[in-house]
Design an enzyme around this catalytic site. Structure first.
Site, PDB file in Angstrom:
ATOM      1  N   CYS A  42      74.562  35.720 -87.069  1.00  0.00           N
ATOM      2  CA  CYS A  42      73.518  36.536 -87.711  1.00  0.00           C
ATOM      3  C   CYS A  42      73.900  36.928 -89.132  1.00  0.00           C
ATOM      4  O   CYS A  42      73.126  36.735 -90.068  1.00  0.00           O
ATOM      5  CB  CYS A  42      73.251  37.780 -86.870  1.00  0.00           C
ATOM      6  SG  CYS A  42      72.128  38.929 -87.676  1.00  0.00           S
ATOM      7  N   CYS A  47      70.473  35.162 -89.528  1.00  0.00           N
ATOM      8  CA  CYS A  47      69.386  36.087 -89.907  1.00  0.00           C
ATOM      9  C   CYS A  47      69.521  36.666 -91.312  1.00  0.00           C
ATOM     10  O   CYS A  47      68.551  36.692 -92.072  1.00  0.00           O
ATOM     11  CB  CYS A  47      69.319  37.261 -88.937  1.00  0.00           C
ATOM     12  SG  CYS A  47      69.807  36.912 -87.265  1.00  0.00           S
ATOM     13  N   LYS A  50      69.426  34.077 -94.191  1.00  0.00           N
ATOM     14  CA  LYS A  50      68.086  33.475 -94.092  1.00  0.00           C
ATOM     15  C   LYS A  50      67.035  34.392 -94.718  1.00  0.00           C
ATOM     16  O   LYS A  50      66.235  33.966 -95.538  1.00  0.00           O
ATOM     17  CB  LYS A  50      67.775  33.179 -92.623  1.00  0.00           C
ATOM     18  CG  LYS A  50      66.468  32.494 -92.320  1.00  0.00           C
ATOM     19  CD  LYS A  50      65.298  33.400 -92.132  1.00  0.00           C
ATOM     20  CE  LYS A  50      65.476  34.503 -91.154  1.00  0.00           C
ATOM     21  NZ  LYS A  50      65.531  34.101 -89.760  1.00  0.00           N
ATOM     22  N   TYR A 177      61.883  27.714 -84.727  1.00  0.00           N
ATOM     23  CA  TYR A 177      62.111  28.782 -85.717  1.00  0.00           C
ATOM     24  C   TYR A 177      62.809  28.247 -86.977  1.00  0.00           C
ATOM     25  O   TYR A 177      62.360  28.473 -88.091  1.00  0.00           O
ATOM     26  CB  TYR A 177      63.044  29.845 -85.147  1.00  0.00           C
ATOM     27  CG  TYR A 177      62.491  30.797 -84.140  1.00  0.00           C
ATOM     28  CD1 TYR A 177      62.140  32.084 -84.510  1.00  0.00           C
ATOM     29  CD2 TYR A 177      62.370  30.442 -82.800  1.00  0.00           C
ATOM     30  CE1 TYR A 177      61.679  33.003 -83.565  1.00  0.00           C
ATOM     31  CE2 TYR A 177      61.912  31.353 -81.856  1.00  0.00           C
ATOM     32  CZ  TYR A 177      61.571  32.628 -82.243  1.00  0.00           C
ATOM     33  OH  TYR A 177      61.121  33.526 -81.321  1.00  0.00           O
ATOM     34  N   GLU A 181      61.203  27.976 -90.740  1.00  0.00           N
ATOM     35  CA  GLU A 181      61.719  28.956 -91.709  1.00  0.00           C
ATOM     36  C   GLU A 181      62.374  28.258 -92.902  1.00  0.00           C
ATOM     37  O   GLU A 181      62.126  28.594 -94.064  1.00  0.00           O
ATOM     38  CB  GLU A 181      62.719  29.900 -91.033  1.00  0.00           C
ATOM     39  CG  GLU A 181      62.051  30.875 -90.073  1.00  0.00           C
ATOM     40  CD  GLU A 181      62.989  31.883 -89.433  1.00  0.00           C
ATOM     41  OE1 GLU A 181      62.503  32.839 -88.845  1.00  0.00           O
ATOM     42  OE2 GLU A 181      64.229  31.710 -89.517  1.00  0.00           O
ATOM     43  N   HIS A 434      43.943  53.282 -93.845  1.00  0.00           N
ATOM     44  CA  HIS A 434      43.174  52.393 -94.725  1.00  0.00           C
ATOM     45  C   HIS A 434      43.624  52.534 -96.180  1.00  0.00           C
ATOM     46  O   HIS A 434      43.919  53.643 -96.615  1.00  0.00           O
ATOM     47  CB  HIS A 434      41.694  52.759 -94.611  1.00  0.00           C
ATOM     48  CG  HIS A 434      40.802  51.824 -95.350  1.00  0.00           C
ATOM     49  ND1 HIS A 434      40.533  50.538 -94.920  1.00  0.00           N
ATOM     50  CD2 HIS A 434      40.129  51.976 -96.512  1.00  0.00           C
ATOM     51  CE1 HIS A 434      39.728  49.968 -95.779  1.00  0.00           C
ATOM     52  NE2 HIS A 434      39.477  50.808 -96.762  1.00  0.00           N
ATOM     53  N   GLU A 439      45.460  48.146 -89.622  1.00  0.00           N
ATOM     54  CA  GLU A 439      44.381  48.994 -89.096  1.00  0.00           C
ATOM     55  C   GLU A 439      43.447  48.194 -88.189  1.00  0.00           C
ATOM     56  O   GLU A 439      42.776  48.748 -87.326  1.00  0.00           O
ATOM     57  CB  GLU A 439      43.603  49.670 -90.217  1.00  0.00           C
ATOM     58  CG  GLU A 439      42.771  48.748 -91.077  1.00  0.00           C
ATOM     59  CD  GLU A 439      42.036  49.494 -92.192  1.00  0.00           C
ATOM     60  OE1 GLU A 439      41.313  50.434 -91.899  1.00  0.00           O
ATOM     61  OE2 GLU A 439      42.222  49.115 -93.381  1.00  0.00           O
TER      62      GLU A 439
HETATM   63  P1  NDP Z   1      64.178  26.126 -81.242  1.00  0.00           P
HETATM   64  O1  NDP Z   1      64.468  26.031 -79.797  1.00  0.00           O
HETATM   65  O2  NDP Z   1      63.315  27.218 -81.737  1.00  0.00           O
HETATM   66  O3  NDP Z   1      63.556  24.748 -81.743  1.00  0.00           O
HETATM   67  C1  NDP Z   1      64.214  23.548 -81.555  1.00  0.00           C
HETATM   68  C2  NDP Z   1      63.274  22.435 -81.949  1.00  0.00           C
HETATM   69  O4  NDP Z   1      63.967  21.204 -81.916  1.00  0.00           O
HETATM   70  C3  NDP Z   1      62.077  22.313 -81.021  1.00  0.00           C
HETATM   71  O5  NDP Z   1      60.941  22.073 -81.799  1.00  0.00           O
HETATM   72  C4  NDP Z   1      62.438  21.134 -80.147  1.00  0.00           C
HETATM   73  O6  NDP Z   1      61.334  20.423 -79.706  1.00  0.00           O
HETATM   74  C5  NDP Z   1      63.249  20.285 -81.118  1.00  0.00           C
HETATM   75  N1  NDP Z   1      64.222  19.427 -80.449  1.00  0.00           N
HETATM   76  C6  NDP Z   1      65.125  19.770 -79.512  1.00  0.00           C
HETATM   77  N2  NDP Z   1      65.890  18.716 -79.161  1.00  0.00           N
HETATM   78  C7  NDP Z   1      65.450  17.681 -79.898  1.00  0.00           C
HETATM   79  C8  NDP Z   1      65.833  16.314 -79.978  1.00  0.00           C
HETATM   80  N3  NDP Z   1      66.807  15.818 -79.219  1.00  0.00           N
HETATM   81  N4  NDP Z   1      65.174  15.515 -80.840  1.00  0.00           N
HETATM   82  C9  NDP Z   1      64.171  16.018 -81.597  1.00  0.00           C
HETATM   83  N5  NDP Z   1      63.767  17.291 -81.561  1.00  0.00           N
HETATM   84  C10 NDP Z   1      64.403  18.118 -80.723  1.00  0.00           C
HETATM   85  O7  NDP Z   1      65.605  26.120 -81.938  1.00  0.00           O
HETATM   86  P2  NDP Z   1      66.074  26.476 -83.409  1.00  0.00           P
HETATM   87  O8  NDP Z   1      67.236  25.593 -83.631  1.00  0.00           O
HETATM   88  O9  NDP Z   1      64.956  26.455 -84.371  1.00  0.00           O
HETATM   89  O10 NDP Z   1      66.554  27.970 -83.232  1.00  0.00           O
HETATM   90  C11 NDP Z   1      67.452  28.301 -82.171  1.00  0.00           C
HETATM   91  C12 NDP Z   1      67.171  29.689 -81.656  1.00  0.00           C
HETATM   92  O11 NDP Z   1      67.668  30.638 -82.591  1.00  0.00           O
HETATM   93  C13 NDP Z   1      65.695  30.026 -81.504  1.00  0.00           C
HETATM   94  O12 NDP Z   1      65.174  29.597 -80.293  1.00  0.00           O
HETATM   95  C14 NDP Z   1      65.689  31.526 -81.642  1.00  0.00           C
HETATM   96  O13 NDP Z   1      65.967  32.102 -80.399  1.00  0.00           O
HETATM   97  C15 NDP Z   1      66.840  31.780 -82.612  1.00  0.00           C
HETATM   98  N6  NDP Z   1      66.328  31.997 -83.978  1.00  0.00           N
HETATM   99  C16 NDP Z   1      65.557  33.089 -84.205  1.00  0.00           C
HETATM  100  C17 NDP Z   1      65.064  33.339 -85.462  1.00  0.00           C
HETATM  101  C18 NDP Z   1      64.216  34.544 -85.682  1.00  0.00           C
HETATM  102  O14 NDP Z   1      64.254  35.447 -84.856  1.00  0.00           O
HETATM  103  N7  NDP Z   1      63.434  34.603 -86.748  1.00  0.00           N
HETATM  104  C19 NDP Z   1      65.326  32.449 -86.589  1.00  0.00           C
HETATM  105  C20 NDP Z   1      66.139  31.311 -86.238  1.00  0.00           C
HETATM  106  C21 NDP Z   1      66.622  31.110 -84.978  1.00  0.00           C
HETATM  107  P3  NDP Z   1      60.418  20.929 -78.479  1.00  0.00           P
HETATM  108  O15 NDP Z   1      59.541  21.999 -79.039  1.00  0.00           O
HETATM  109  O16 NDP Z   1      59.659  19.713 -78.094  1.00  0.00           O
HETATM  110  O17 NDP Z   1      61.338  21.397 -77.424  1.00  0.00           O
END
Ligand code: NDP
Length: 459
Positions: A42, A47, A50, A177, A181, A434, A439
């Protein structure tokens, strides 16, 4: 040389630091072992940096609308300044975390740890063993990299913050995410940005209006979206990286980034040999009190694969300390977690999506779409979306989904009444403020549409 502790924490990220501090406050003798930097994902490469980069990327749009408010701005951007200032801030936070550990007497050990039994930890660098009444595994996670030829040419979010220079273009794989982002960060900073995603629309588990709204917002910002496609291989092509996709197309990019999910940091930790059961994805199996299959070993945060979010890890670490060192057993409620996506436009959500709620009973949906006031003097047409999902006829609020400026801040506050089980009538009782976007949440009159017996009516 050995050391004897009530608690040895492995990993000084959000969850581990909170647990160590609290346990020490309750009188436990605590050591925390960290092989990288105090603060964890983080603070160091998640976080915090980012959000700083999100702020940096948003100036671009502010400059765009500034003219409509009478301002003339001649702006340019310097990446090394941002990287250096980010580094200053995370170093300050690292020192603050360190001081907060040292204050209640936590011993910080910079080393790699291996669990060698239910009550023993080996320090690899120092080649010595620690005895521990309890062990807390808080080692977090790491980016998952698909095993394709040339994968080593790509970066992940770990490296993205410290690139020596901004690439002219970037290809980001993933639809979660991190993908959206970083896409908005890079695009906002002027990088030609493409997302390639294996699904048919970004943010798979989110409400459809949020997904489609963000998709439109990304396209509006010039981000290219390639769906139902993956990267099959990467090769070097001069200064660029050439990506070959699953549909056979090949194209060059200045950089390629994987945002394809994260995996638990349990490799080489000795957990299975010590009797700790792991899920098939490598995450530590724990019960509601974060206790593993070995009674003296607990785990909190991303390494447990529950919800990979900082505040959740902090709460799990705190409740672990309450349970084990303050004779006050507390289990974290993972059922209603607010979450935000710091994309552009931003998303904030809590509770059920429309799709989920509609399959669990009769519901009313209140939906507002409008131009944020900030845009009204400019030619920007992007709309904000606010959605409230309630049980039928003004019952309990089941979900709230917001897309647009300030969504994260709003949803944090919506989490309070929702945690209290608020109904639509409770929202209605609040006086509107407002002019604000929020709101809308307390001025909805009739539902925009409803679901009865799973069937959508109206809308
Ligand atoms: P996510 O799980 O959000 O997304 C991973 C993405 O990668 C999905 O779209 C998934 O597809 C795709 N994917 C997974 N495996 C493969 C593969 N083998 N080939 C191609 N595509 C693939 O993970 P992130 O890495 O973005 O983030 C990890 C975690 O960190 C998040 O889930 C969240 O909990 C946390 N996070 C939170 C943030 C916030 O609060 N703002 C910011 C950043 C991270 P599919 O959808 O089909 O499964």
């Amino acid at each position: 040389m050995t050391g004897s502790y009530d608690l040895v924490v492995i990993g000084a990220g959000s969850g581990g630091v909170r647990a160590a501090r609290m346990a020490a406050t309750y009188g436990a003798r605590v050591a925390i072992i960290e092989e990288f930097r105090v603060g964890g994902t983080c603070v160091i490469r998640g976080c915090v940096p980012k959000k700083l980069y999100v702020y940096a990327s948003r100036f671009n749009e502010l400059f765009d609308v500034a003219a409509s408010f009478g301002w003339q701005v001649d702006a340019s951007f310097d990446w090394p300044t941002l990287v250096a200032n980010k580094e200053k801030e995370i170093t300050r936070l690292e020192h603050a975390y360190t001081a907060n550990l040292e204050k209640p007497g936590v011993e910080i050990i910079k080393d790699r740890a291996v669990v060698t039994g239910p009550n023993s930890v080996h320090l690899v660098g120092q080649d010595r063993d620690l005895d521990a009444r309890y062990i807390l595994v808080a080692t977090g996670g790491h980016p998952y990299i698909p095993p394709i030829p040339g994968a080593e040419l790509a970066i992940t979010s770990n490296e993205a913050f410290d690139l020596p220079a901004l690439p002219h273009s970037i290809l980001i794989e993933g639809g979660g995410y991190i993908a959206v982002e970083f896409a908005t960060i890079f695009a906002g900073l002027g990088v030609n940005t493409t997302i390639v995603y294996r699904g048919d629309c970004i943010l798979r588990s989110f409400d459809d209006d949020m997904r489609r709204g963000l998709e439109a917002g990304l396209i509006d910002r010039g981000i290219k979206l390639i769906y139902q496609t993956t990267i099959k291989s990467l090769t070097r092509a001069g200064d660029d990286i050439s990506a070959t996709f699953s549909d056979g197309v090949t194209a060059p990019y200045g950089a390629v980034m994987f945002a394809t999910g994260r995996a638990a940091n349990t490799g080489g930790l000795g957990l299975e040999a010590a009797g700790v059961k792991l899920h098939s994805n490598g995450a530590v199996m724990v019960d509601a009190f974060s206790q593993s299959s070995v009674p003296s070993i607990y785990a909190v945060g991303d390494v447990t694969g529950r919800a990979a979010l900082t505040p959740v890890a902090i709460r799990e670490g705190w409740y672990f300390a309450e349970t084990v060192f303050n004779n006050n057993p507390l289990a974290v409620d993972h059922s209603q977690i607010p979450t935000a996506v710091f994309s552009e436009p931003e998303i904030g959500v809590i509770g059920l999506t429309e799709g989920e709620a509609a399959t669990h009973g009769d519901i009313d949906v209140y939906l507002a779409r409008f131009r944020p006031m900030m845009n009204t003097l400019s030619s920007r047409t992007e709309r904000m979306i606010l959605k409230l999902i309630t049980e039928k006829d003004g019952g309990k609020v089941l979900g709230c989904h917001i897309l647009g400026p300030g969504a994260a801040e709003m949803i944090q506050l919506v989490a309070i009444p929702m945690g209290m089980g608020a109904s639509k009538a409770d929202f209605d009782r609040a006086m509107a403020l407002h002019p604000s976007a929020a709101e809308e949440l307390v001025t909805f009159k009739a539902p925009s549409y409803t679901y009865r017996d799973g069937k959508k009516i109206g809308g």
